[in-house]
Motif scaffolding. Structure first.
Motif, PDB file in Angstrom:
ATOM      1  N   GLU A  71    -101.385 -63.006 -43.136  1.00  0.00           N
ATOM      2  CA  GLU A  71    -100.987 -62.917 -42.034  1.00  0.00           C
ATOM      3  C   GLU A  71    -100.223 -61.571 -41.663  1.00  0.00           C
ATOM      4  O   GLU A  71    -100.133 -60.711 -42.354  1.00  0.00           O
ATOM      5  N   ILE A  72    -100.080 -61.371 -40.297  1.00  0.00           N
ATOM      6  CA  ILE A  72     -99.480 -60.145 -39.680  1.00  0.00           C
ATOM      7  C   ILE A  72     -98.299 -60.589 -39.356  1.00  0.00           C
ATOM      8  O   ILE A  72     -98.165 -61.365 -38.236  1.00  0.00           O
ATOM      9  N   GLU A  73     -97.264 -59.847 -39.522  1.00  0.00           N
ATOM     10  CA  GLU A  73     -95.997 -60.117 -39.087  1.00  0.00           C
ATOM     11  C   GLU A  73     -95.940 -59.131 -37.899  1.00  0.00           C
ATOM     12  O   GLU A  73     -95.950 -57.922 -38.100  1.00  0.00           O
ATOM     13  N   VAL A  74     -95.257 -59.495 -36.786  1.00  0.00           N
ATOM     14  CA  VAL A  74     -95.064 -58.356 -35.547  1.00  0.00           C
ATOM     15  C   VAL A  74     -93.456 -58.671 -35.449  1.00  0.00           C
ATOM     16  O   VAL A  74     -92.772 -59.541 -35.528  1.00  0.00           O
ATOM     17  N   VAL A  75     -92.972 -57.380 -35.338  1.00  0.00           N
ATOM     18  CA  VAL A  75     -91.261 -57.206 -35.691  1.00  0.00           C
ATOM     19  C   VAL A  75     -90.673 -56.562 -34.284  1.00  0.00           C
ATOM     20  O   VAL A  75     -91.312 -55.683 -33.849  1.00  0.00           O
ATOM     21  N   TYR A  76     -90.102 -57.331 -33.858  1.00  0.00           N
ATOM     22  CA  TYR A  76     -89.376 -57.090 -32.577  1.00  0.00           C
ATOM     23  C   TYR A  76     -88.017 -56.432 -32.715  1.00  0.00           C
ATOM     24  O   TYR A  76     -87.093 -57.345 -32.946  1.00  0.00           O
ATOM     25  N   ASP A  77     -87.595 -55.234 -32.232  1.00  0.00           N
ATOM     26  CA  ASP A  77     -86.294 -54.766 -32.314  1.00  0.00           C
ATOM     27  C   ASP A  77     -85.418 -54.545 -31.212  1.00  0.00           C
ATOM     28  O   ASP A  77     -86.034 -54.168 -30.215  1.00  0.00           O
ATOM     29  N   PHE A  78     -84.072 -55.284 -31.209  1.00  0.00           N
ATOM     30  CA  PHE A  78     -83.586 -55.163 -29.984  1.00  0.00           C
ATOM     31  C   PHE A  78     -82.097 -54.627 -30.168  1.00  0.00           C
ATOM     32  O   PHE A  78     -81.601 -55.155 -31.430  1.00  0.00           O
ATOM     33  N   SER A  79     -81.655 -53.998 -29.344  1.00  0.00           N
ATOM     34  CA  SER A  79     -80.063 -53.635 -29.552  1.00  0.00           C
ATOM     35  C   SER A  79     -79.475 -53.661 -28.143  1.00  0.00           C
ATOM     36  O   SER A  79     -80.038 -53.823 -27.053  1.00  0.00           O
ATOM     37  N   ARG A  80     -78.215 -53.290 -28.234  1.00  0.00           N
ATOM     38  CA  ARG A  80     -77.378 -53.157 -26.923  1.00  0.00           C
ATOM     39  C   ARG A  80     -76.735 -51.980 -26.869  1.00  0.00           C
ATOM     40  O   ARG A  80     -76.404 -51.263 -27.526  1.00  0.00           O
ATOM     41  N   TYR A  81     -76.249 -51.754 -25.331  1.00  0.00           N
ATOM     42  CA  TYR A  81     -75.955 -50.375 -25.002  1.00  0.00           C
ATOM     43  C   TYR A  81     -74.260 -50.475 -25.164  1.00  0.00           C
ATOM     44  O   TYR A  81     -73.800 -48.968 -24.848  1.00  0.00           O
ATOM     45  N   ASP A  82     -73.727 -51.257 -25.523  1.00  0.00           N
ATOM     46  CA  ASP A  82     -72.267 -51.224 -25.637  1.00  0.00           C
ATOM     47  C   ASP A  82     -71.648 -51.331 -26.873  1.00  0.00           C
ATOM     48  O   ASP A  82     -72.421 -51.202 -27.922  1.00  0.00           O
TER      49      ASP A  82
ATOM     50  N   ALA B 295     -77.577 -41.985 -16.903  1.00  0.00           N
ATOM     51  CA  ALA B 295     -77.478 -43.242 -15.955  1.00  0.00           C
ATOM     52  C   ALA B 295     -76.146 -44.058 -15.888  1.00  0.00           C
ATOM     53  O   ALA B 295     -76.375 -45.215 -15.650  1.00  0.00           O
ATOM     54  N   GLY B 296     -75.387 -43.292 -16.566  1.00  0.00           N
ATOM     55  CA  GLY B 296     -73.945 -43.958 -16.795  1.00  0.00           C
ATOM     56  C   GLY B 296     -73.708 -44.964 -17.939  1.00  0.00           C
ATOM     57  O   GLY B 296     -72.678 -45.840 -17.820  1.00  0.00           O
ATOM     58  N   ILE B 297     -74.666 -44.884 -18.616  1.00  0.00           N
ATOM     59  CA  ILE B 297     -74.776 -45.890 -19.736  1.00  0.00           C
ATOM     60  C   ILE B 297     -73.855 -44.898 -21.105  1.00  0.00           C
ATOM     61  O   ILE B 297     -74.400 -43.927 -21.528  1.00  0.00           O
ATOM     62  N   ASN B 298     -72.764 -45.509 -21.516  1.00  0.00           N
ATOM     63  CA  ASN B 298     -71.993 -44.739 -22.561  1.00  0.00           C
ATOM     64  C   ASN B 298     -72.676 -45.309 -23.992  1.00  0.00           C
ATOM     65  O   ASN B 298     -72.080 -46.185 -24.498  1.00  0.00           O
ATOM     66  N   PHE B 299     -73.657 -44.534 -24.393  1.00  0.00           N
ATOM     67  CA  PHE B 299     -74.506 -44.986 -25.394  1.00  0.00           C
ATOM     68  C   PHE B 299     -74.806 -43.833 -26.115  1.00  0.00           C
ATOM     69  O   PHE B 299     -75.623 -42.876 -25.848  1.00  0.00           O
ATOM     70  N   ASP B 300     -74.043 -43.803 -27.201  1.00  0.00           N
ATOM     71  CA  ASP B 300     -74.689 -42.630 -28.278  1.00  0.00           C
ATOM     72  C   ASP B 300     -74.557 -43.353 -29.568  1.00  0.00           C
ATOM     73  O   ASP B 300     -73.386 -43.662 -30.171  1.00  0.00           O
ATOM     74  N   ILE B 301     -75.634 -43.348 -30.395  1.00  0.00           N
ATOM     75  CA  ILE B 301     -75.475 -44.007 -31.805  1.00  0.00           C
ATOM     76  C   ILE B 301     -74.378 -43.586 -32.579  1.00  0.00           C
ATOM     77  O   ILE B 301     -73.580 -44.190 -33.628  1.00  0.00           O
TER      78      ILE B 301
ATOM     79  N   VAL C 232     -68.496 -38.292 -25.904  1.00  0.00           N
ATOM     80  CA  VAL C 232     -69.746 -38.599 -25.363  1.00  0.00           C
ATOM     81  C   VAL C 232     -69.977 -38.252 -23.842  1.00  0.00           C
ATOM     82  O   VAL C 232     -69.143 -39.020 -23.046  1.00  0.00           O
ATOM     83  N   PRO C 233     -70.470 -37.105 -23.384  1.00  0.00           N
ATOM     84  CA  PRO C 233     -70.610 -36.993 -21.996  1.00  0.00           C
ATOM     85  C   PRO C 233     -71.388 -38.105 -21.224  1.00  0.00           C
ATOM     86  O   PRO C 233     -72.572 -38.451 -21.730  1.00  0.00           O
TER      87      PRO C 233
ATOM     88  N   VAL D 116     -75.388 -33.657 -18.821  1.00  0.00           N
ATOM     89  CA  VAL D 116     -75.089 -34.301 -20.156  1.00  0.00           C
ATOM     90  C   VAL D 116     -75.714 -33.454 -21.341  1.00  0.00           C
ATOM     91  O   VAL D 116     -74.951 -33.251 -22.182  1.00  0.00           O
ATOM     92  N   ARG D 117     -76.785 -32.867 -20.934  1.00  0.00           N
ATOM     93  CA  ARG D 117     -77.196 -32.091 -22.239  1.00  0.00           C
ATOM     94  C   ARG D 117     -76.546 -30.946 -22.170  1.00  0.00           C
ATOM     95  O   ARG D 117     -76.215 -30.427 -23.377  1.00  0.00           O
ATOM     96  N   MET D 118     -76.050 -30.420 -21.062  1.00  0.00           N
ATOM     97  CA  MET D 118     -75.275 -29.099 -21.186  1.00  0.00           C
ATOM     98  C   MET D 118     -73.895 -29.385 -21.872  1.00  0.00           C
ATOM     99  O   MET D 118     -73.462 -28.586 -22.704  1.00  0.00           O
ATOM    100  N   ASP D 119     -73.098 -30.428 -21.618  1.00  0.00           N
ATOM    101  CA  ASP D 119     -72.132 -30.768 -22.107  1.00  0.00           C
ATOM    102  C   ASP D 119     -72.138 -31.054 -23.799  1.00  0.00           C
ATOM    103  O   ASP D 119     -71.294 -31.007 -24.327  1.00  0.00           O
ATOM    104  N   GLU D 120     -73.257 -31.649 -24.038  1.00  0.00           N
ATOM    105  CA  GLU D 120     -73.794 -31.950 -25.325  1.00  0.00           C
ATOM    106  C   GLU D 120     -73.566 -30.638 -26.102  1.00  0.00           C
ATOM    107  O   GLU D 120     -73.152 -30.928 -27.485  1.00  0.00           O
ATOM    108  N   ILE D 121     -73.906 -29.722 -25.724  1.00  0.00           N
ATOM    109  CA  ILE D 121     -74.164 -28.350 -26.477  1.00  0.00           C
ATOM    110  C   ILE D 121     -72.552 -28.274 -26.943  1.00  0.00           C
ATOM    111  O   ILE D 121     -72.183 -27.946 -28.172  1.00  0.00           O
TER     112      ILE D 121
END
Lengths: 172, 372
Positions: A91-102, B229-235, B251-252, B265-270
């Motif tokens: 079988e071949i497994e296909v993996v989908y990754d999702f995450s959130r921006y908050d 784009a206004g998303i406050n996202f930085d791992i 996080v700018p 954003v990139r300038m502030d990141e420096i």
């Protein structure tokens, strides 16, 4: 929080889930061996510190688009799509990754499996436009046909090549 | 703002941009269907320098694969090595000494500054201003010299090892890093004076190249594209790893969704990276940079592991599927520019070709990292 919400939203799709004891993958002892047949459809909560993701969803190819739509409705972004060739199981497994921006961190992994000899899966480009390249890459590396994909041609490999280098039986 | 495209199918023509084009900074080709000066449809063709790093990951043992990571993104290589090392360490349960983790962060952030400096110079060159490139490369040279003394390489580092780093930093490095901070801050002021207020520059950036938050989500964009784009996202903040929770930085985020926001954003990141380096140097603990018993035979237990980090270009992820042997069963490298570049096809519709090139500059492309 959002993990719970997503689990609730996915419940109708996985009715058998309540009867299955929670299985933690990658634990070392491999509790999966205790159950004679590996569970094909389930929503499993994983140990984030160990694996790096919170929810592991095993879906059938038929469920895939619906699962991804529910994930989309919960404001997840698509991180990547890839494959794993389980040659011994055919079988071949296909993996989908999702995450959130908050800051309510929830990483979701959706896995689905296709037969190695006739690998076909539905496309999710209708839900996530960004799946386009990821699916093209997975298709050329593993030889999977994503049914319904708008433009399933080679992305990284030469345009006229017909090889699937990430299959485990690939000979250059 | 973008002009609406009046579709006149009989009048469109196809324009090939690349694969050898100075504005694409590498071998990237875009098939553009044009209606006069306006783009009706674009299709990005990548893969000209595809090297199949993922297959190499399955063939080589874990330590042998270390040097591949810095061949992905030749400008911000350290961040990619960092992610890979963190993933394998998580899988194999290798402890990293605190000092080593601090040194890693210092190196990653210095590398981020040098990467952003190349971006800045090249981006402004895309817009037609040649001079800033010379200034930014001069400043970058200081960083490369510093890092070369310790790591032994100018771009393709193999400095981060499993369990720590290959060499400890010395007083001379710390001194030169400290001297660099005021110098770089002065330089940043100079760049802003030279470029940011320029009326031509502003006209080409403000309101141009609209990328909405929704588009970012559908394509999985990160770094300056999402934060512009206004998303406050930085791992580093959203999914803290390494010693970042102990360090002070912001996080700018700009919500203009246009070229200017991504530029700012990139300038502030420096500036933020300078803060991180400064702070990390203040807090730098003593101790070894490798564990006492350095791991020789790395065999992570069978399983599926994922690690994401914030590199100079955005969210880089490593998925490691191990079968318990000395080589990975599967090594997936999720590169950030791949997702950022993907949305170009959709975002450039209706733009004039020169504005599309300006927008492409703000995506901060490094092609080997898309092609892997």
């Amino acid at each position: 929080m959002i993990c719970e919400k997503l689990k609730q939203a996915l419940k109708p799709l996985f009715p058998a889930e309540e009867t299955i004891p929670p299985v933690i993958v990658a634990e070392g002892e491999e509790p999966a061996e205790k159950t004679p047949t590996p569970q094909r459809e389930a929503v499993i909560e994983t140990d984030y510190a160990k694996c790096g993701y919170h929810l592991d969803i095993k879906a059938t190819p038929e469920q895939l688009v619906e699962v991804v739509s529910i994930i989309d409705q919960n404001d997840f972004f698509i991180e990547s799509i890839t494959g794993v060739d389980w040659i011994e199981e055919g079988e071949i497994e296909v993996v989908y990754d999702f995450s959130r921006y908050d800051f309510d961190l929830c990483r979701v992994v959706v896995r689905t499996r296709a037969d190695r000899n006739n690998a076909e899966l539905p496309t999710i480009t209708g839900v996530y436009a960004g799946a386009n390249w990821h699916e093209r890459e997975t298709a050329e590396f593993f030889g999977i046909n994503f049914i319904g994909h708008p433009h399933l041609v080679n992305l990284l490999l030469p345009e006229d090549s017909d090889i699937h280098p990430l299959r485990k039986d690939f000979k250059p | 703002m973008n002009q609406p495209v009046e579709l006149q199918p009989d009048e469109t023509f196809v324009l090939n941009v690349g694969p050898q084009h100075p504005a694409t900074h590498g071998v990237l080709r875009i098939k553009m269907e044009m209606n006069g000066e306006y783009i009706v449809h674009a299709e990005t063709v990548v893969g000209y320098i595809h090297r199949m790093h993922e297959k190499m990951g399955e063939i080589k043992t874990y330590p042998q694969f270390l040097m591949n990571l810095s061949r992905l993104d030749y400008l911000g290589a350290m961040g990619y090595s960092h992610c890979h090392a963190l993933c394998v360490e998580k899988a194999a349960g290798i402890e990293v000494p605190k000092r080593a983790e601090y040194i890693r962060v210092i190196m990653v952030e210095l590398n981020r500054i040098s990467s952003h400096l190349v971006w800045l110079g090249a981006f402004i060159m895309d817009l037609g201003g040649f001079t800033p490139l010379l200034y930014t490369f001069q400043a970058r040279e200081h960083i490369l010299d510093m890092m070369e003394r310790i790591t032994g390489a100018r771009l393709t580092y193999c400095y981060i090892r499993f369990g720590g780093v290959s060499r400890d930093i010395d007083d001379q490095f710390i001194q030169s890093a400290r001297d660099f901070m005021p110098y770089m801050r002065k330089e940043l002021v100079k760049y802003h004076k030279l470029v940011t207020g320029n009326i031509i520059f502003k006209k080409r950036l403000i309101g141009m190249g609209h990328i909405s938050p929704e588009m970012c989500r559908k394509y999985g964009a990160s770094s300056g594209v999402a934060r512009g784009a206004g998303i406050n996202f930085d791992i580093r903040r959203n999914e803290p790893y390494s010693v970042y929770p102990e360090l002070e930085f912001e996080v700018p985020v700009y919500d203009g969704c246009d070229n200017m926001s991504r530029y700012m954003v990139r300038m502030d990141e420096i500036e933020q990276s300078l803060r991180i380096v400064e702070h990390a140097l203040d807090q730098l603990p003593d101790g070894p940079v490798m564990p006492k018993k350095a791991p020789k035979n790395i065999k992570p237990p069978a399983g599926d592991y994922y690690q994401a980090t914030e590199t100079a270009r955005g969210t880089f992820g490593v998925r490691l599927v191990s079968d318990g042997s000395t080589t990975p069963y599967r090594m997936k490298l999720r590169s950030p520019t791949y997702s950022n570049m993907h949305l170009f096809d959709e975002a450039c519709k209706g733009l004039m070709i020169m504005d599309a090139m300006a927008m492409m500059g703000t995506l901060d492309l490094v092609i080997p990292e898309i092609d892997r």
